[in-house]
Design a protein around this motif. Structure first.
Motif, PDB file in Angstrom:
ATOM      1  N   ARG A 195     -18.492 -26.125  90.484  1.00  0.00           N
ATOM      2  CA  ARG A 195     -19.697 -26.744  89.915  1.00  0.00           C
ATOM      3  C   ARG A 195     -20.135 -25.991  88.668  1.00  0.00           C
ATOM      4  O   ARG A 195     -20.014 -24.758  88.618  1.00  0.00           O
ATOM      5  N   GLY A 221     -19.844 -13.583  93.051  1.00  0.00           N
ATOM      6  CA  GLY A 221     -20.103 -14.921  93.545  1.00  0.00           C
ATOM      7  C   GLY A 221     -20.291 -15.975  92.469  1.00  0.00           C
ATOM      8  O   GLY A 221     -20.716 -17.091  92.746  1.00  0.00           O
ATOM      9  N   ALA A 222     -19.950 -15.629  91.212  1.00  0.00           N
ATOM     10  CA  ALA A 222     -20.133 -16.601  90.132  1.00  0.00           C
ATOM     11  C   ALA A 222     -19.019 -17.638  90.117  1.00  0.00           C
ATOM     12  O   ALA A 222     -19.162 -18.702  89.520  1.00  0.00           O
ATOM     13  N   GLY A 223     -17.917 -17.316  90.759  1.00  0.00           N
ATOM     14  CA  GLY A 223     -16.814 -18.283  90.808  1.00  0.00           C
ATOM     15  C   GLY A 223     -15.602 -17.855  89.996  1.00  0.00           C
ATOM     16  O   GLY A 223     -14.749 -18.686  89.683  1.00  0.00           O
ATOM     17  N   LYS A 224     -15.502 -16.568  89.671  1.00  0.00           N
ATOM     18  CA  LYS A 224     -14.376 -16.106  88.836  1.00  0.00           C
ATOM     19  C   LYS A 224     -13.048 -16.284  89.560  1.00  0.00           C
ATOM     20  O   LYS A 224     -12.091 -16.846  89.010  1.00  0.00           O
ATOM     21  N   THR A 225     -12.991 -15.795  90.796  1.00  0.00           N
ATOM     22  CA  THR A 225     -11.746 -15.917  91.558  1.00  0.00           C
ATOM     23  C   THR A 225     -11.425 -17.391  91.787  1.00  0.00           C
ATOM     24  O   THR A 225     -10.266 -17.815  91.702  1.00  0.00           O
ATOM     25  N   MET A 226     -12.479 -18.153  92.044  1.00  0.00           N
ATOM     26  CA  MET A 226     -12.319 -19.587  92.287  1.00  0.00           C
ATOM     27  C   MET A 226     -11.703 -20.270  91.061  1.00  0.00           C
ATOM     28  O   MET A 226     -10.771 -21.076  91.180  1.00  0.00           O
ATOM     29  N   GLU A 303     -10.698  -8.069  90.017  1.00  0.00           N
ATOM     30  CA  GLU A 303     -11.371  -6.759  90.061  1.00  0.00           C
ATOM     31  C   GLU A 303     -10.628  -5.755  89.174  1.00  0.00           C
ATOM     32  O   GLU A 303     -10.202  -4.693  89.638  1.00  0.00           O
ATOM     33  N   ASN A 346     -16.428  -7.540  87.469  1.00  0.00           N
ATOM     34  CA  ASN A 346     -17.886  -7.503  87.413  1.00  0.00           C
ATOM     35  C   ASN A 346     -18.253  -6.600  86.249  1.00  0.00           C
ATOM     36  O   ASN A 346     -17.491  -5.724  85.881  1.00  0.00           O
ATOM     37  N   VAL A 391     -23.991 -19.500  88.906  1.00  0.00           N
ATOM     38  CA  VAL A 391     -24.531 -20.863  88.895  1.00  0.00           C
ATOM     39  C   VAL A 391     -25.764 -20.857  89.783  1.00  0.00           C
ATOM     40  O   VAL A 391     -25.750 -20.247  90.855  1.00  0.00           O
TER      41      VAL A 391
END
Ligand SMILES: Nc1ncnc2c1ncn2[C@@H]1O[C@H](COP(=O)(O)OP(=O)(O)OP(=O)(O)O)[C@@H](O)[C@H]1O
Ligand SMILES: [Mg+2]
Length: 506
Positions: A195, A221-226, A303, A346, A391
């Motif tokens: 999203r 948790g921002a979605g980088k890995t995603m 990371e 990060n 997000v």
């Protein structure tokens, strides 16, 4: 003296090995020696072969049996010499016809009961055999792998008896079947699941189109890995030459599943505890490392600052040369390593630098130490630097009226842009440098002036300057345009290194 052919690989280079078997008289009991710079696995062949012969109810004549692997100055490693040595002995005692077997390159490990077991490097051996107008004798399980090299002169027995019967004419070995290239298995991940993150998705699209290295930086948790794990869903397909080249590396590494070639671009996600050897390759048998297994695909380092600095520095040379040289005892082995580096990090150890509500009291000093773990020269080699902001949770749930693009839609643009690059210069934009870059990324007088001023203000290195031109070229290609325009250049300049971006620490 019997002389058969086997092979050894040093990196991707094949060296044919002559397997010479000599029976000499004058002994009361059999003696068996293997000479010619053989390692332990090769020396152990003697023991395995003795057992196989007794399993086949054959025994060695009471003679001195000498096996010489020539040329003697090349180190012989691995167990794939079992089969050629056994065949040589069977020729020497008249069970197999040397005149026929000398038309093949022979590789395979032999089990104590005479079964022919899988071995590494069947695909490149088969390619070499084909180029040299020879056949190949390889383990039964790997007949299909040998077929990928494009010829049919293949014998793939599962057991030594099958080979003996084939040459006796009592049981002809069939040509191994080809497996049809299964339609590229696409993962069930999709960009549409991510999203928001329009800026990050755009950067990922540029990275995919030009094959550029990319670093994502942002809070947990921002979605980088995603995002990174969805990159393969928007990458262009591999060309047949790329498929063969990548599959050969996997074959040498012993990671090729015999039933199919590597048809999707590799995506190698490497953990930050990985050793330098597993990343670069090496070890006693000079195996290819992750960067070579990622050849023609993606190397994902999540990371990034958690990796040891020494491990990361290894990437510098291959990122420029597209290959890696591994030092061995007496020589060096070279493997291709043209990978697309995607990294995520990060901004600081707690991850919340720049967020007044969440950042810890040690900011920004802790961030400085954290970001300094990655060397400047490495950062300089990464074309795209992207901030991935968190997000807002309410954005994630809202039934957004604007439809989210799927991977297939993005991929169509990526493929068109990549095709333009290949048609124009034969290589993706990420590999452009020197005069090739000058010819395809020409800037008008006005744009040159604009870029020069920006470069001066930002204290850009010459490499940084070229990096901007490469990205601008890819952005123009995504527009389907021949000329680079101001908007392309301005967007390219926005993907600036972290020490100049939002999280920059001085
Ligand atoms: N933009 C997004 N859209 C949908 N889900 C998201 C988004 N960002 C994060 N998530 C959810 O949060 C989870 C964590 O995201 P992800 O692991 O990619 O974060 P990260 O940026 O890699 O964090 P870290 O820095 O801790 O590694 C995802 O598995 C997903 O469920
Ligand atoms: Mg992550």
């Amino acid at each position: 003296m019997i002389s058969l052919r086997s092979i050894i690989f040093n990196g991707m280079d094949a060296t044919p090995i002559d397997v010479q078997v000599q029976l000499s008289t004058g002994l009361a009991k059999p003696e068996f020696n293997i000479i010619g710079l053989a390692d332990r696995a090769v020396k152990e062949s003697a023991e395995r072969i003795r057992n196989v012969l007794s399993a086949l109810n054959m025994s060695l004549p009471p003679k001195r049996l000498t096996v010489n692997l020539s040329p003697a100055d090349v180190e012989k490693t691995g167990s794939h010499f079992d089969l050629p040595i056994l065949c040589g002995i069977l020729c020497a005692i008249g069970v197999l016809p040397e005149s026929e077997l000398s038309k093949y390159v022979i590789i395979g490990e032999v089990g104590l009961n005479g079964a022919i077991l899988k071995t590494d490097g069947v695909l490149p051996t088969s390619v070499w055999a084909n180029q040299n107008n020879l056949g190949i004798i390889c383990p039964g399980d790997q007949g299909t792998e040998a077929r990928w090299a494009g010829h049919t002169n293949i014998l793939a027995p599962f057991h030594v008896l099958e080979l003996i019967n084939h040459f006796k004419g009592t049981q002809i070995l069939p040509v191994p079947e080809t497996a049809t290239i299964t339609d590229t298995v696409r993962s069930n991940l999709d960009m549409a699941e991510v999203r928001g993150q329009h800026a990050a998705k755009r950067a990922l699209e540029i990275a995919a189109a030009g094959g550029h290295a990319m670093l994502m930086i942002g809070p947990p948790g921002a979605g980088k890995t995603m995002l990174a794990s969805r990159l393969p869903t928007i990458l262009p397909e591999m060309s047949p030459a790329e498929i063969l080249e990548t599959s050969i590396i996997y074959s040498i590494a012993g990671q090729l599943n015999g039933k199919s070639l590597i048809t999707t671009r590799p995506f190698r996600s490497v953990h930050h505890t990985s050793s330098a050897v597993s990343l670069a390759g090496g070890g006693a048998d000079a195996r290819p490392g992750e960067i070579s297994l990622a050849h023609n695909g993606v190397l994902f380092l999540d990371e990034l600052p958690e990796f040891s600095r020494a491990t990361l520095e290894i990437l510098r040379q291959p990122m420029e040369a597209g290959k890696i040289m591994i030092a061995r005892a007496k020589r060096t082995a070279t493997y291709p390593a043209r990978f697309q580096l995607i990294a995520a990090m990060n901004p600081c150890p707690c991850g919340h630098l720049g967020n007044a509500a969440l950042s810890c009291s040690r900011a920004p000093r802790c961030a400085e130490a954290y970001q300094n773990k990655i060397s400047g020269p490495l950062l300089d080699r990464i074309d795209l630097h992207v901030d991935v902001d968190a997000v807002n949770p309410w954005e994630m749930n809202s039934a957004d009226s604007t439809p989210v693009e799927t991977s297939a839609q993005i991929r169509a643009r990526v493929v068109a842009a990549r095709e333009r690059q290949i048609a124009r210069q034969g290589i993706p934009n990420a590999q452009l440098d020197g005069t090739a870059l000058d010819t395809v990324a020409t800037l008008s007088g006005e744009l040159t002036e604009f870029l020069n001023t920006a470069a001066q203000q930002m204290g850009m290195s010459a490499r940084g300057y070229n990096r901007i031109r490469r990205i601008a070229r890819t952005i123009a290609d995504l527009r389907g345009a021949t000329n680079i325009e101001m908007s392309d250049l301005a967007e390219a300049l926005s993907y600036r290194p972290i020490n100049r971006g939002k999280y920059g620490v001085k």
